[in-house]
Write a protein that holds these residues in place. Structure first.
Motif, short mmCIF file in Angstrom:
data_model
loop_
_atom_site.label_atom_id
_atom_site.label_comp_id
_atom_site.label_asym_id
_atom_site.label_seq_id
_atom_site.Cartn_x
_atom_site.Cartn_y
_atom_site.Cartn_z
N ASN A 280 0.78 -1.14 -0.04
CA ASN A 280 -0.02 0.13 -0.21
C ASN A 280 0.83 1.08 -0.05
OD1 ASN A 280 -2.62 -1.18 0.08
ND2 ASN A 280 -2.64 -1.30 2.17
N GLU A 281 2.10 1.30 0.56
CA GLU A 281 2.75 2.24 0.72
C GLU A 281 3.41 2.82 -0.68
OE1 GLU A 281 6.65 4.09 2.97
OE2 GLU A 281 6.03 2.05 3.59
N ALA B 8 0.58 4.25 -2.79
CA ALA B 8 0.39 5.51 -2.24
C ALA B 8 1.19 6.41 -3.19
CB ALA B 8 0.48 5.92 -1.06
N GLU B 9 2.67 6.11 -3.22
CA GLU B 9 3.72 6.90 -3.92
C GLU B 9 3.39 7.01 -5.43
OE1 GLU B 9 6.11 8.52 -2.41
OE2 GLU B 9 5.53 8.01 -0.56
N ALA C 261 -6.45 6.48 -3.76
CA ALA C 261 -5.96 6.09 -2.56
C ALA C 261 -6.90 6.39 -1.56
CB ALA C 261 -4.81 6.78 -2.38
N THR D 180 -7.92 6.80 2.41
CA THR D 180 -7.29 7.38 3.62
C THR D 180 -8.43 7.65 4.60
OG1 THR D 180 -7.18 9.71 3.04
CG2 THR D 180 -5.37 8.22 2.26
N TYR E 21 3.26 8.37 4.41
CA TYR E 21 2.66 8.14 2.95
C TYR E 21 0.99 9.16 2.84
CZ TYR E 21 0.01 3.99 3.67
OH TYR E 21 -0.85 2.92 4.22
N THR E 22 0.45 8.87 4.01
CA THR E 22 -0.85 9.51 4.16
C THR E 22 -0.68 10.93 4.12
OG1 THR E 22 -1.62 7.78 5.38
CG2 THR E 22 -3.35 9.64 5.08
N LEU F 9 0.17 12.12 0.75
CA LEU F 9 -1.09 12.13 -0.12
C LEU F 9 -1.73 13.48 0.24
CD1 LEU F 9 -2.45 8.53 0.06
CD2 LEU F 9 -1.71 9.71 -2.06
#
Length: 230
Positions: A144-145, A148-149, A174, A176, A184-185, A188
């Protein structure tokens, strides 16, 4: 840097050759398969050292070690991956693309698609970045990380071309929660705020920067940008 390639905690005395256990079993196995027996020990040592240097933030020295590892094991996808990441860390995007595309082709994996995509942005090819990010998002094996990137890179590439609605739609892929903030959130939310501000939607941009600041007041320049929008 993918966690699977990070050296194990604990370190070792300066100058001590790294042992095989410093690299994960799957990486060691891949290196042994792709390296002639007489070069295996040195290739493993060079790769472990390159990873250690990357973890310390010394991309230049990591490139030097990874180049030596490649000379010993040019058919190793792990070596090509680490060399590509080190080159990317130096901003040498064209060279990074060559190595990371080789890694992707040799390994069949999409877990560095976000770095390839960002390198494409770096060489002025943002349109080519979006499909790679989309592919990473669709791959169930990609963490997931990393997804997200990939979203961040694709959204930034679209925003670079003034395609703000498409960028925001990509960010929306993504999921959240406002009460949970992984590193990473925060990125975002920050990128969403940036795109919204560039699109002239200041109130919505402020809301995104406010979420970042609520969880971490020192993250990026979110506090400053929020103040400018207030």
């Amino acid at each position: 840097m993918p966690r699977s390639l990070q050296p194990r905690a604990g370190g070792r005395p300066h100058g001590t050759p790294p042992k095989y256990v410093d690299l994960p079993p799957d990486v060691l196995e891949e290196l042994r398969r792709s390296t002639r027996p007489t070069a295996q020990r040195d290739a493993i040592a060079r790769l472990a050292r390159a990873i250690e240097l990357l973890e310390r933030g010394d991309a230049g020295a990591a490139v030097s070690e990874a180049v030596k590892a490649k000379a010993l094991s040019s058919r190793s996808s792990s070596v090509r991956e680490v060399l590509g990441l080190a080159l990317y860390g130096q901003g040498r995007f064209q060279e990074a693309l060559k190595e990371l595309k080789a890694y992707r082709r040799m390994s069949g994996r999409n877990d560095q698609n976000h770095v390839i995509a960002d390198s494409l942005r770096g060489v002025g090819k943002p349109r080519e970045a979006v499909p790679l990010a989309d592919e990473a998002l669709r791959d169930k094996k990609v963490p997931n990380e990393v997804k997200a990137e990939a979203v961040i890179v694709a959204a930034s590439a679209l925003a670079d071309e003034g395609r703000y609605a498409e960028a925001l739609a990509f960010i929306g892929r993504a999921k959240t929660r406002d009460d949970i903030a992984e590193p990473y959130t925060l990125r975002l939310w920050y990128v969403k705020g940036d795109v919204l501000e560039r699109a002239g939607r200041s109130r919505e941009a402020a809301a995104e920067f406010r979420k970042v600041v609520r969880h971490d007041q020192s993250a990026f320049d979110a506090a400053e940008r929020l103040a400018n929008l207030s």
